[in-house]
Write an enzyme that holds these catalytic residues in place. Structure first.
Site, PDB file in Angstrom:
ATOM      1  N   GLY A  14       0.832  -1.201   0.000  1.00 18.90           N
ATOM      2  CA  GLY A  14       0.000   0.000   0.000  1.00 18.90           C
ATOM      3  C   GLY A  14       0.860   1.241   0.000  1.00 18.90           C
ATOM      4  O   GLY A  14       2.036   1.212  -0.374  1.00 18.90           O
ATOM      5  N   ARG A  15       0.293   2.355   0.433  1.00 23.11           N
ATOM      6  CA  ARG A  15       1.058   3.600   0.481  1.00 23.11           C
ATOM      7  C   ARG A  15       1.879   3.738   1.752  1.00 23.11           C
ATOM      8  O   ARG A  15       2.818   4.529   1.823  1.00 23.11           O
ATOM      9  CB  ARG A  15       0.116   4.789   0.322  1.00 23.11           C
ATOM     10  CG  ARG A  15      -0.324   4.938  -1.133  1.00 23.11           C
ATOM     11  CD  ARG A  15      -1.299   6.049  -1.401  1.00 23.11           C
ATOM     12  NE  ARG A  15      -1.184   7.210  -0.568  1.00 23.11           N
ATOM     13  CZ  ARG A  15      -2.226   7.924  -0.132  1.00 23.11           C
ATOM     14  NH1 ARG A  15      -3.454   7.562  -0.443  1.00 23.11           N
ATOM     15  NH2 ARG A  15      -2.052   8.995   0.597  1.00 23.11           N
ATOM     16  N   GLU A  58       5.956   3.739   2.107  1.00 24.07           N
ATOM     17  CA  GLU A  58       6.711   4.908   1.663  1.00 24.07           C
ATOM     18  C   GLU A  58       7.134   5.784   2.842  1.00 24.07           C
ATOM     19  O   GLU A  58       8.246   6.315   2.863  1.00 24.07           O
ATOM     20  CB  GLU A  58       5.859   5.710   0.683  1.00 24.07           C
ATOM     21  CG  GLU A  58       6.568   6.918   0.105  1.00 24.07           C
ATOM     22  CD  GLU A  58       5.682   7.664  -0.877  1.00 24.07           C
ATOM     23  OE1 GLU A  58       6.077   7.739  -2.048  1.00 24.07           O
ATOM     24  OE2 GLU A  58       4.600   8.148  -0.468  1.00 24.07           O
ATOM     25  N   CYS A  75       4.161  -6.502  -2.366  1.00 26.92           N
ATOM     26  CA  CYS A  75       3.842  -5.241  -3.012  1.00 26.92           C
ATOM     27  C   CYS A  75       4.850  -4.162  -2.610  1.00 26.92           C
ATOM     28  O   CYS A  75       6.047  -4.358  -2.704  1.00 26.92           O
ATOM     29  CB  CYS A  75       2.391  -4.872  -2.688  1.00 26.92           C
ATOM     30  SG  CYS A  75       1.644  -3.721  -3.854  1.00 26.92           S
ATOM     31  N   HIS A  76       4.357  -3.017  -2.132  1.00 27.32           N
ATOM     32  CA  HIS A  76       5.242  -1.918  -1.761  1.00 27.32           C
ATOM     33  C   HIS A  76       5.937  -2.123  -0.420  1.00 27.32           C
ATOM     34  O   HIS A  76       6.756  -1.312  -0.011  1.00 27.32           O
ATOM     35  CB  HIS A  76       4.468  -0.598  -1.762  1.00 27.32           C
ATOM     36  CG  HIS A  76       4.126  -0.120  -3.135  1.00 27.32           C
ATOM     37  ND1 HIS A  76       3.079  -0.648  -3.860  1.00 27.32           N
ATOM     38  CD2 HIS A  76       4.703   0.820  -3.922  1.00 27.32           C
ATOM     39  CE1 HIS A  76       3.012  -0.042  -5.041  1.00 27.32           C
ATOM     40  NE2 HIS A  76       3.985   0.847  -5.112  1.00 27.32           N
ATOM     41  N   TYR A  90       5.802  -5.180  -6.051  1.00 23.06           N
ATOM     42  CA  TYR A  90       4.987  -4.562  -7.090  1.00 23.06           C
ATOM     43  C   TYR A  90       5.908  -4.296  -8.282  1.00 23.06           C
ATOM     44  O   TYR A  90       7.034  -3.805  -8.107  1.00 23.06           O
ATOM     45  CB  TYR A  90       4.358  -3.267  -6.573  1.00 23.06           C
ATOM     46  CG  TYR A  90       3.437  -2.628  -7.578  1.00 23.06           C
ATOM     47  CD1 TYR A  90       2.247  -3.253  -7.936  1.00 23.06           C
ATOM     48  CD2 TYR A  90       3.786  -1.433  -8.203  1.00 23.06           C
ATOM     49  CE1 TYR A  90       1.407  -2.694  -8.893  1.00 23.06           C
ATOM     50  CE2 TYR A  90       2.945  -0.867  -9.158  1.00 23.06           C
ATOM     51  CZ  TYR A  90       1.760  -1.496  -9.497  1.00 23.06           C
ATOM     52  OH  TYR A  90       0.940  -0.946 -10.446  1.00 23.06           O
TER      53      TYR A  90
END
Length: 197
Positions: free
Chosen positions: A89-90, A93, A119-120, A139
């Site tokens: 997800g975000r 980050e 993923c992320h 990802y």
């Protein structure tokens, strides 16, 4: 390992399926999962984001659920845990900017404990400098990040030692099965009850 203590690192706008599904599935087979987030405590929530793959050049994003944390981040001692889950997800980050998060991740690699990331989530592993020489995936847009961090890129769900990685939530069945293998989890299926004559 019959009942593992598993740490799951979440954050605001973690991907909805990538936090909810492993959190519930790992508990379903008998493991204890502590979901934590920096600067948050048990009972606090993280908003989630649903990333979907609808034919565009990248994923779309929609509001998800509020994911409730069940453990205090400040009480985490990684030595108390048998394994780690890092969803995407975000959130990754910004989570990778917390030294405490990076130190927790490094502990699991130094102790050769099972780590499942997808993923992320690999952004956190890259920032923790634990991908050198590891075969993994993420990802697809993160291939350059994985390679820059010294990882060997694969396009499929990958198990390299105790590191299990996947590209996104559609990989859940294979990714979770590989992680359960790393944990030594035996899933027994009960025989269906005989129908009364």
């Amino acid at each position: 390992m019959s009942r593992a203590q598993i740490l799951l690192i979440a954050g605001d706008f973690v991907e909805d399926y990538e936090v909810m599904v492993p959190f519930q599935a790992l508990q379903m087979v008998g493991h204890e999962v502590h979901a934590v987030c920096p600067e948050k405590a048990a009972g606090d929530t993280c908003p989630t984001a649903v990333h979907d793959f609808e034919g565009d050049q990248t994923y779309t994003e929609k509001p998800g659920h509020n994911f409730e944390l069940n453990h205090d981040f400040e009480d985490v001692d990684p030595a108390d845990y048998d394994a780690l889950v890092v969803p995407g997800g975000r959130a990754p980050e910004y989570l990778r900017t917390y030294d405490d998060v990076l130190e927790i991740v490094q502990h699991f690699f130094e102790a050769d404990k099972p780590v499942a990331a997808l993923c992320h989530g690999l952004q956190i592993l890259a920032a923790a400098d634990v991908l050198e020489g590891r075969t993994c995936t993420a990802y697809p847009a993160l291939e350059a990040d994985v390679i820059a961090a010294g990882g060997e890129w694969e396009d499929d769900v990958t198990c390299d030692g105790n590191l299990v990685t996947a590209q996104a939530w559609p990989d859940h069945p294979e990714w979770l099965a590989e992680f359960l293998d790393c944990l030594g989890t035996d899933v027994e299926h009960a025989e269906p009850a005989a129908a009364d004559d």
